[in-house]
Design an enzyme around this catalytic site. Structure first.
Site, PDB file in Angstrom:
ATOM      1  N   HIS A   1      -9.615   3.429   6.031  1.00 32.77           N
ATOM      2  CA  HIS A   1      -9.984   4.082   7.230  1.00 32.77           C
ATOM      3  C   HIS A   1     -10.452   5.477   7.297  1.00 32.77           C
ATOM      4  CE1 HIS A   1      -5.887   5.010   7.200  1.00 32.77           C
ATOM      5  NE2 HIS A   1      -5.247   3.756   7.506  1.00 32.77           N
TER       6      HIS A   1
ATOM      7  N   HIS B   1       5.518   7.332   7.442  1.00 33.55           N
ATOM      8  CA  HIS B   1       4.305   7.737   7.976  1.00 33.55           C
ATOM      9  C   HIS B   1       3.997   7.366   9.558  1.00 33.55           C
ATOM     10  CE1 HIS B   1      -0.234   6.087   8.248  1.00 33.55           C
ATOM     11  NE2 HIS B   1      -0.212   7.292   8.642  1.00 33.55           N
TER      12      HIS B   1
ATOM     13  N   HIS C   1       8.178  -0.425   6.494  1.00 36.88           N
ATOM     14  CA  HIS C   1       6.978   0.073   7.182  1.00 36.88           C
ATOM     15  C   HIS C   1       6.228  -0.858   7.867  1.00 36.88           C
ATOM     16  CE1 HIS C   1       3.900   2.772   8.320  1.00 36.88           C
ATOM     17  NE2 HIS C   1       3.301   2.695   7.209  1.00 36.88           N
TER      18      HIS C   1
ATOM     19  N   HIS D   1       2.377   2.758  -2.732  1.00 39.68           N
ATOM     20  CA  HIS D   1       0.986   3.071  -3.322  1.00 39.68           C
ATOM     21  C   HIS D   1       1.221   3.634  -4.623  1.00 39.68           C
ATOM     22  CE1 HIS D   1      -0.738   1.574   0.530  1.00 39.68           C
ATOM     23  NE2 HIS D   1      -0.009   2.833   1.281  1.00 39.68           N
TER      24      HIS D   1
ATOM     25  N   GLU E   1       2.911  -0.748   9.027  1.00 39.97           N
ATOM     26  CA  GLU E   1       1.370  -0.917   8.901  1.00 39.97           C
ATOM     27  C   GLU E   1       1.128  -1.844   8.037  1.00 39.97           C
ATOM     28  OE1 GLU E   1      -0.124   3.096   7.755  1.00 39.97           O
ATOM     29  OE2 GLU E   1      -2.235   2.451   8.423  1.00 39.97           O
TER      30      GLU E   1
ATOM     31  N   ASP F   1       5.527   4.745   1.898  1.00 37.93           N
ATOM     32  CA  ASP F   1       4.030   5.610   1.783  1.00 37.93           C
ATOM     33  C   ASP F   1       4.729   6.849   1.259  1.00 37.93           C
ATOM     34  OD1 ASP F   1       2.438   3.951   2.786  1.00 37.93           O
ATOM     35  OD2 ASP F   1       2.555   4.631   4.824  1.00 37.93           O
TER      36      ASP F   1
ATOM     37  N   TYR G   1      -3.480  12.056  -1.070  1.00 35.97           N
ATOM     38  CA  TYR G   1      -2.831  11.100  -0.108  1.00 35.97           C
ATOM     39  C   TYR G   1      -1.927  12.045   0.865  1.00 35.97           C
ATOM     40  CZ  TYR G   1       0.357   7.473   1.057  1.00 35.97           C
ATOM     41  OH  TYR G   1       1.231   6.469   1.759  1.00 35.97           O
TER      42      TYR G   1
ATOM     43  N   ASP H   1      -0.892  -2.738   5.729  1.00 31.04           N
ATOM     44  CA  ASP H   1      -0.938  -2.803   3.982  1.00 31.04           C
ATOM     45  C   ASP H   1       0.420  -3.126   3.378  1.00 31.04           C
ATOM     46  OD1 ASP H   1      -0.322  -0.236   5.210  1.00 31.04           O
ATOM     47  OD2 ASP H   1      -0.910   0.841   3.404  1.00 31.04           O
TER      48      ASP H   1
END
Ligand code: FEO
Length: 417
Positions: A24, A153, A78, A233, A80, A172, A200, A82
């Site tokens: 994004h 996040h 989390h 990640h 989100e 994250d 990041y 992903d």
């Protein structure tokens, strides 16, 4: 595809997004990973899942160890997507599994996935276990401890700690967008891990400085012994845990270890100044190069980015690490160039703090750009030691000398006293 053991009976079962180039708006030249972890114990537990298009890859890795229907708990650190994109599919395969998540995690997951909301309603909420700070869950030999880290996040974010393995599953936090055949920091090398961790942080975490500070304090106060940080990640940290914690401390407090690096060079060669510009006929570019030359002459490390050629997500990383930020645009139709407007909009969202700024640019007749840039940057509360410097049409040699003097005599003066 296989699961890979990172601690006894704890396996990485994530997905590698080799070809991701845009997250994004964040340019991800090295791709990314979505890390999920499988704990084989009396209660089989999956910590986080992966982005929707890599669910089959995650399942193949899980199946190399165990039938997914045997999973008892799925920890969702989390919401989100992903990390939660694989949850609906996992709940189809393991319908009796319990999703362990934070208070905001439960509502967030139900808002994202109608199937999970329907499942919770059908089973009177039995598929969700909400955990708070200090809560723990015994899996048999291993225990999970939970700590919310809101806004690192999203409001739902939390970390999971496994004391018997000295393992922090940080989601994250401490991540990097970095696809690799390697799992660990020492295999990839600190230079690459640091670069991607900085990018990041700058693009994802930077606006949440107070929340990062709160998270670092909470983790410190819990006195968790940690010899491995496994984020969601990038690579897992074993060799550079203290290095990255130190950087998070620095980035979240907007402090500079090497304020006088131009006087006392150190081993840390991060850029200390960044010049961001765009140009129409080369005048503003000449000014940018002139400033670069002045900074190099006094020994200040500087990086120079043209907005036509460089991505704003790389530039913001340099801004985060720099003490001095020089910003230049010519005037076009009584405005700054649109590329500069986009850069400023991005900076206003990410809020890099504690900078010494300077604005410059060229113009033909109106000359509004430099003033508009100064006004637009005001919410960031940077220190501007002197007013913007603008030249009409083409900068003369004398004008460039004057510009350089302004930079060395006024802009740099603040930190050389
Ligand atoms: Fe990697 Fe906030 O998701």
């Amino acid at each position: 595809m296989l699961a890979r053991e990172i601690k006894p009976n704890i396996f990485w079962v994530g997905g590698i997004d080799w070809n991701l180039r845009n997250f994004h708006g964040y340019s991800t030249e090295r791709g990314s990973t979505y890390n999920a972890y499988l704990i084989i114990d009396e209660k089989v537990t999956l910590v986080d899942t992966v982005k929707h298009h890599l669910v089959d890859e995650m399942l193949e890795r899980i199946r190399s160890i165990i039938d997914p229907s045997k999973i008892d708990y799925i920890v969702s650190n989390h919401v989100e997507m992903d990390h939660s994109g694989g949850l609906p599919r996992m709940m189809e395969l393991a319908p009796n599994a319990v999703i362990v998540t934070s208070v905001n995690g439960e509502s967030g997951l139900k808002n994202h996935f109608a199937t999970l909301a329907a499942l919770a309603e059908k089973n009177f909420g039995k598929n969700f276990k909400v955990v708070k700070q200090g809560d723990s869950l015994s899996l048999g030999k291993y225990t999970l401890n939970f700590a919310p880290i809101p806004m690192v996040h999203w409001p739902d974010s939390m970390v999971t700690y496994v004391p018997e393995a000295k393992l922090l599953l940080s989601n994250d936090a401490f991540g990097q967008h970095l696809a690799s055949e390697h799992l660990f920091d020492y295999q990839v090398g600190w230079a690459v891990v640091r670069e991607e961790a900085a990018k990041y942080y700058a693009n994802i975490v930077l606006p949440y400085d107070k929340n990062v500070q709160a998270a670092l304090t909470a983790i410190k106060n819990l006195r968790w012994e940690i010899d491995m940080i496994a984020p969601s990640h990038g690579v897992i940290l074993t060799e550079h845990i203290s290095d990255l914690l130190e950087l998070y401390q620095r980035w979240s407090t907007h402090s500079y270890e090497h304020k006088h690096a131009h006087i006392h060079p150190t081993h840390e060669s991060r850029p200390q100044a960044v010049i961001i510009y765009d140009t129409m006929w080369g005048s503003t570019e000449k000014m940018a190069k002139s400033i670069q030359s002045a900074l190099e002459t006094v020994g200040l490390p500087v990086s120079t980015y043209s907005l036509t050629h460089s991505h704003i997500s790389n530039i913001i990383t340099a801004v985060m690490e720099a003490r001095y930020v020089f910003i230049g645009s010519p005037t076009l139709n009584n405005q700054m160039l649109p590329t500069m407007a986009a850069m400023i909009s991005y900076m206003l969202g990410l809020k890099p703090r504690n900078k010494i700024g300077f604005v410059f640019g060229s113009y033909g007749w109106g000359g509004q750009a430099t003033k508009l840039i100064e006004e637009a940057l005001r919410p960031l509360d940077w220190n501007f030691p002197t007013k913007a410097y603008a030249v009409k049409y083409i900068p003369t040699t004398d004008a460039l000398v004057e510009l350089q003097q302004l930079v060395t005599d006024s802009v740099l003066k603040l930190d050389s006293k």
